[in-house]
Design a protein around this motif. Structure first.
Motif, PDB file in Angstrom:
ATOM      1  N   ILE A  47       0.864  -1.180   0.000  1.00 43.84           N
ATOM      2  CA  ILE A  47       0.000   0.000   0.000  1.00 43.84           C
ATOM      3  C   ILE A  47       0.899   1.227   0.000  1.00 43.84           C
ATOM      4  CG2 ILE A  47      -1.713   1.347   1.276  1.00 43.84           C
ATOM      5  CD1 ILE A  47      -2.675  -1.283   2.527  1.00 43.84           C
ATOM      6  N   ALA A  48       0.872   1.979  -1.084  1.00 41.72           N
ATOM      7  CA  ALA A  48       1.617   3.239  -1.153  1.00 41.72           C
ATOM      8  C   ALA A  48       0.685   4.362  -0.728  1.00 41.72           C
ATOM      9  CB  ALA A  48       2.132   3.482  -2.571  1.00 41.72           C
ATOM     10  N   ASN A  49       1.014   5.012   0.396  1.00 33.90           N
ATOM     11  CA  ASN A  49       0.180   6.088   0.936  1.00 33.90           C
ATOM     12  C   ASN A  49       0.891   7.425   0.793  1.00 33.90           C
ATOM     13  OD1 ASN A  49      -2.265   6.780   2.882  1.00 33.90           O
ATOM     14  ND2 ASN A  49      -0.502   7.946   3.589  1.00 33.90           N
ATOM     15  N   ALA A  50       0.186   8.413   0.275  1.00 28.83           N
ATOM     16  CA  ALA A  50       0.722   9.768   0.162  1.00 28.83           C
ATOM     17  C   ALA A  50       0.279  10.588   1.352  1.00 28.83           C
ATOM     18  CB  ALA A  50       0.251  10.424  -1.141  1.00 28.83           C
ATOM     19  N   ASP A  51       1.230  10.961   2.203  1.00 27.95           N
ATOM     20  CA  ASP A  51       0.940  11.825   3.347  1.00 27.95           C
ATOM     21  C   ASP A  51       0.739  13.272   2.885  1.00 27.95           C
ATOM     22  OD1 ASP A  51       1.557   9.501   4.661  1.00 27.95           O
ATOM     23  OD2 ASP A  51       2.982  10.409   6.039  1.00 27.95           O
ATOM     24  N   ASP A  52       0.189  14.087   3.779  1.00 30.76           N
ATOM     25  CA  ASP A  52       0.182  15.556   3.650  1.00 30.76           C
ATOM     26  C   ASP A  52      -0.787  16.111   2.614  1.00 30.76           C
ATOM     27  OD1 ASP A  52       2.174  15.322   5.507  1.00 30.76           O
ATOM     28  OD2 ASP A  52       3.780  16.116   4.247  1.00 30.76           O
ATOM     29  N   PHE A 110      -1.792   9.367  -8.214  1.00 31.91           N
ATOM     30  CA  PHE A 110      -2.953   8.513  -8.461  1.00 31.91           C
ATOM     31  C   PHE A 110      -3.142   8.273  -9.958  1.00 31.91           C
ATOM     32  CE2 PHE A 110      -4.381   9.332  -4.071  1.00 31.91           C
ATOM     33  CZ  PHE A 110      -4.862   8.069  -3.746  1.00 31.91           C
ATOM     34  N   LYS A 111      -2.965   9.304 -10.751  1.00 34.78           N
ATOM     35  CA  LYS A 111      -3.137   9.147 -12.200  1.00 34.78           C
ATOM     36  C   LYS A 111      -2.121   8.168 -12.780  1.00 34.78           C
ATOM     37  CE  LYS A 111      -5.344  13.553 -13.350  1.00 34.78           C
ATOM     38  NZ  LYS A 111      -5.206  14.856 -14.069  1.00 34.78           N
ATOM     39  N   ARG A 112      -0.931   8.145 -12.207  1.00 31.64           N
ATOM     40  CA  ARG A 112       0.108   7.224 -12.678  1.00 31.64           C
ATOM     41  C   ARG A 112      -0.061   5.808 -12.127  1.00 31.64           C
ATOM     42  NH1 ARG A 112       6.014  10.170 -12.824  1.00 31.64           N
ATOM     43  NH2 ARG A 112       5.346  12.284 -13.330  1.00 31.64           N
ATOM     44  N   GLY A 113      -1.012   5.619 -11.219  1.00 32.21           N
ATOM     45  CA  GLY A 113      -1.222   4.312 -10.617  1.00 32.21           C
ATOM     46  C   GLY A 113      -0.189   3.960  -9.565  1.00 32.21           C
ATOM     47  N   MET A 114       0.490   4.970  -9.021  1.00 35.15           N
ATOM     48  CA  MET A 114       1.542   4.734  -8.040  1.00 35.15           C
ATOM     49  C   MET A 114       1.013   4.719  -6.612  1.00 35.15           C
ATOM     50  SD  MET A 114       4.486   7.222  -9.653  1.00 35.15           S
ATOM     51  CE  MET A 114       5.880   6.486  -8.784  1.00 35.15           C
ATOM     52  N   LEU A 115      -0.186   5.245  -6.393  1.00 32.80           N
ATOM     53  CA  LEU A 115      -0.728   5.393  -5.047  1.00 32.80           C
ATOM     54  C   LEU A 115      -1.988   4.555  -4.862  1.00 32.80           C
ATOM     55  CD1 LEU A 115      -0.433   9.274  -4.659  1.00 32.80           C
ATOM     56  CD2 LEU A 115       1.157   7.544  -3.789  1.00 32.80           C
ATOM     57  N   GLU A 167      -9.413  22.159  -1.305  1.00 31.28           N
ATOM     58  CA  GLU A 167      -8.986  21.858  -2.671  1.00 31.28           C
ATOM     59  C   GLU A 167      -8.667  20.375  -2.818  1.00 31.28           C
ATOM     60  OE1 GLU A 167      -5.772  24.028  -5.339  1.00 31.28           O
ATOM     61  OE2 GLU A 167      -4.824  22.409  -4.189  1.00 31.28           O
ATOM     62  N   ALA A 168      -7.990  19.804  -1.827  1.00 30.44           N
ATOM     63  CA  ALA A 168      -7.632  18.388  -1.868  1.00 30.44           C
ATOM     64  C   ALA A 168      -8.876  17.510  -1.983  1.00 30.44           C
ATOM     65  CB  ALA A 168      -6.830  18.018  -0.615  1.00 30.44           C
ATOM     66  N   VAL A 169      -9.872  17.775  -1.166  1.00 32.38           N
ATOM     67  CA  VAL A 169     -11.100  16.979  -1.187  1.00 32.38           C
ATOM     68  C   VAL A 169     -11.788  17.100  -2.545  1.00 32.38           C
ATOM     69  CG1 VAL A 169     -13.397  16.723  -0.177  1.00 32.38           C
ATOM     70  CG2 VAL A 169     -11.408  17.078   1.310  1.00 32.38           C
ATOM     71  N   GLN A 170     -11.816  18.305  -3.095  1.00 32.62           N
ATOM     72  CA  GLN A 170     -12.433  18.500  -4.402  1.00 32.62           C
ATOM     73  C   GLN A 170     -11.698  17.720  -5.494  1.00 32.62           C
ATOM     74  OE1 GLN A 170     -15.332  20.091  -4.675  1.00 32.62           O
ATOM     75  NE2 GLN A 170     -15.432  19.527  -6.835  1.00 32.62           N
ATOM     76  N   LEU A 171     -10.364  17.738  -5.444  1.00 38.34           N
ATOM     77  CA  LEU A 171      -9.578  16.975  -6.431  1.00 38.34           C
ATOM     78  C   LEU A 171      -9.856  15.480  -6.308  1.00 38.34           C
ATOM     79  CD1 LEU A 171      -6.103  18.791  -6.241  1.00 38.34           C
ATOM     80  CD2 LEU A 171      -7.701  18.794  -8.176  1.00 38.34           C
ATOM     81  N   ALA A 172      -9.991  14.997  -5.072  1.00 40.70           N
ATOM     82  CA  ALA A 172     -10.282  13.576  -4.869  1.00 40.70           C
ATOM     83  C   ALA A 172     -11.648  13.212  -5.441  1.00 40.70           C
ATOM     84  CB  ALA A 172     -10.215  13.241  -3.381  1.00 40.70           C
ATOM     85  N   LYS A 173     -12.647  14.095  -5.236  1.00 41.98           N
ATOM     86  CA  LYS A 173     -13.984  13.850  -5.775  1.00 41.98           C
ATOM     87  C   LYS A 173     -13.974  13.821  -7.298  1.00 41.98           C
ATOM     88  CE  LYS A 173     -16.877  15.818  -2.088  1.00 41.98           C
ATOM     89  NZ  LYS A 173     -17.779  16.945  -1.717  1.00 41.98           N
ATOM     90  N   GLU A 174     -13.282  14.766  -7.889  1.00 43.77           N
ATOM     91  CA  GLU A 174     -13.301  14.921  -9.347  1.00 43.77           C
ATOM     92  C   GLU A 174     -12.470  13.875 -10.071  1.00 43.77           C
ATOM     93  OE1 GLU A 174     -11.928  18.896  -9.854  1.00 43.77           O
ATOM     94  OE2 GLU A 174     -13.867  19.807  -9.308  1.00 43.77           O
ATOM     95  N   ASN A 175     -11.565  13.206  -9.344  1.00 41.24           N
ATOM     96  CA  ASN A 175     -10.620  12.316 -10.013  1.00 41.24           C
ATOM     97  C   ASN A 175     -10.667  10.874  -9.520  1.00 41.24           C
ATOM     98  OD1 ASN A 175      -8.745  14.133 -11.847  1.00 41.24           O
ATOM     99  ND2 ASN A 175      -9.153  15.299  -9.967  1.00 41.24           N
ATOM    100  N   GLY A 176     -11.756  10.517  -8.830  1.00 43.11           N
ATOM    101  CA  GLY A 176     -12.033   9.119  -8.563  1.00 43.11           C
ATOM    102  C   GLY A 176     -11.271   8.468  -7.430  1.00 43.11           C
ATOM    103  N   PHE A 177     -10.729   9.258  -6.498  1.00 45.28           N
ATOM    104  CA  PHE A 177     -10.083   8.607  -5.350  1.00 45.28           C
ATOM    105  C   PHE A 177     -10.608   9.145  -4.015  1.00 45.28           C
ATOM    106  CE2 PHE A 177      -7.223  12.024  -6.662  1.00 45.28           C
ATOM    107  CZ  PHE A 177      -6.749  12.606  -5.483  1.00 45.28           C
ATOM    108  N   PHE A 178     -11.851   9.625  -4.040  1.00 48.33           N
ATOM    109  CA  PHE A 178     -12.491  10.149  -2.832  1.00 48.33           C
ATOM    110  C   PHE A 178     -12.574   9.085  -1.725  1.00 48.33           C
ATOM    111  CE2 PHE A 178     -16.377  11.413  -0.396  1.00 48.33           C
ATOM    112  CZ  PHE A 178     -15.956  12.677   0.008  1.00 48.33           C
ATOM    113  N   ASP A 179     -12.759   7.827  -2.124  1.00 47.39           N
ATOM    114  CA  ASP A 179     -12.892   6.736  -1.155  1.00 47.39           C
ATOM    115  C   ASP A 179     -11.548   6.225  -0.662  1.00 47.39           C
ATOM    116  OD1 ASP A 179     -12.185   5.675  -3.615  1.00 47.39           O
ATOM    117  OD2 ASP A 179     -13.350   3.828  -3.335  1.00 47.39           O
ATOM    118  N   LYS A 180     -10.474   6.856  -1.083  1.00 47.40           N
ATOM    119  CA  LYS A 180      -9.131   6.416  -0.707  1.00 47.40           C
ATOM    120  C   LYS A 180      -8.419   7.454   0.166  1.00 47.40           C
ATOM    121  CE  LYS A 180      -8.548   3.466  -4.770  1.00 47.40           C
ATOM    122  NZ  LYS A 180      -9.956   3.540  -5.180  1.00 47.40           N
TER     123      LYS A 180
END
Length: 240
Positions: free
Chosen positions: A5-10, A25-30, A44-57
């Protein structure tokens, strides 16, 4: 089998960090990221997660060492709060004193709960928690965080780093201490078998099992970097 599991902090710390995590996430690294809800770019972070399919992550990156607090009480702890921000002084203070006063305990717990509340207010549902600068590796904070996380129904928590060298007595003492922290976490939450940085993973991970790799992505221009001890390391050669 090995589960990585690769987790991106911060997530939420800055615009550049948000873009780096998005790119990861787009590169499939996370596989997931954890959000600093008190930092300026959290929305902004939450909005990016919603718009790009990783809100549940998206989990919670509990932060007691940087940025403005969400609550007032913690601002009156002089060794923790300076010039309008929380500071990493909490770590050396706790290693020297071990115990918190009743007021300090109440104020820190109040801040924890405020950060959990804000995480939940976004509608995020991963219910995983770790901490900025590993502050929950300090026993008094770990004990407090475990209680709060249980109250909020969190399911998983990051363990203390256990991918590490064993080449001296100080490292062996650290290993024993961290094993105690990890036993406490594992009795209450799901977790991986191992945890460390990408470099730790390359050098010390040899067994089967699950491993969490901690990353700090940041996008500079078109280049994706991992922030490692204040230095920028290109992620182009990372194998995740």
């Amino acid at each position: 089998m090995i589960k990585v599991i690769a987790n991106a902090d911060d997530f939420g710390k800055s615009h550049e960090v948000n873009l780096g995590i998005l790119d990861g996430f787009k590169r499939g690294m996370l596989q997931r990221t954890t959000l600093m809800v008190n930092m300026p770019f959290a929305d902004e972070a939450v909005q990016l997660a919603k718009e790009n399919g990783f809100f549940d992550k998206v989990g919670l990156h509990l932060n007691l060492t940087e940025g403005a607090s969400l609550t007032e009480g913690i601002r009156h702890i002089s060794w923790l709060y300076r010039e309008g921000e929380m500071t990493s002084r909490i770590i050396p203070y706790l290693r020297k004193h071990w115990m918190l006063t009743r007021d300090e305990h109440a104020s820190i717990r109040e801040e924890m709960k405020a950060q959990f509340d804000k995480y939940m207010s976004y509608g995020l549902a991963l219910k995983h928690v770790d901490s900025h600068q590993h502050v929950h590796n300090e026993y008094s904070i770990c004990k407090m965080l475990c209680g709060v996380a249980q109250e909020y129904g969190f399911r998983s928590m990051r363990i203390a780093r256990n991918l590490m060298p064993m080449d001296g007595w100080k490292q062996k003492i650290k290993r024993v201490y961290k094993a105690k922290i990890n036993r406490k976490i594992r009795t209450l939450f799901s977790s991986t078998d191992y945890f460390g940085s990408y470099d730790d993973y390359l050098h010390y991970f040899k067994d089967e099992g699950s491993v969490e790799i901690m990353l700090h992505p940041c996008l500079k221009g078109d280049l994706l970097y991992d922030i490692v001890e204040g230095c920028l390391v290109s992620m182009d050669d990372y194998k995740l």
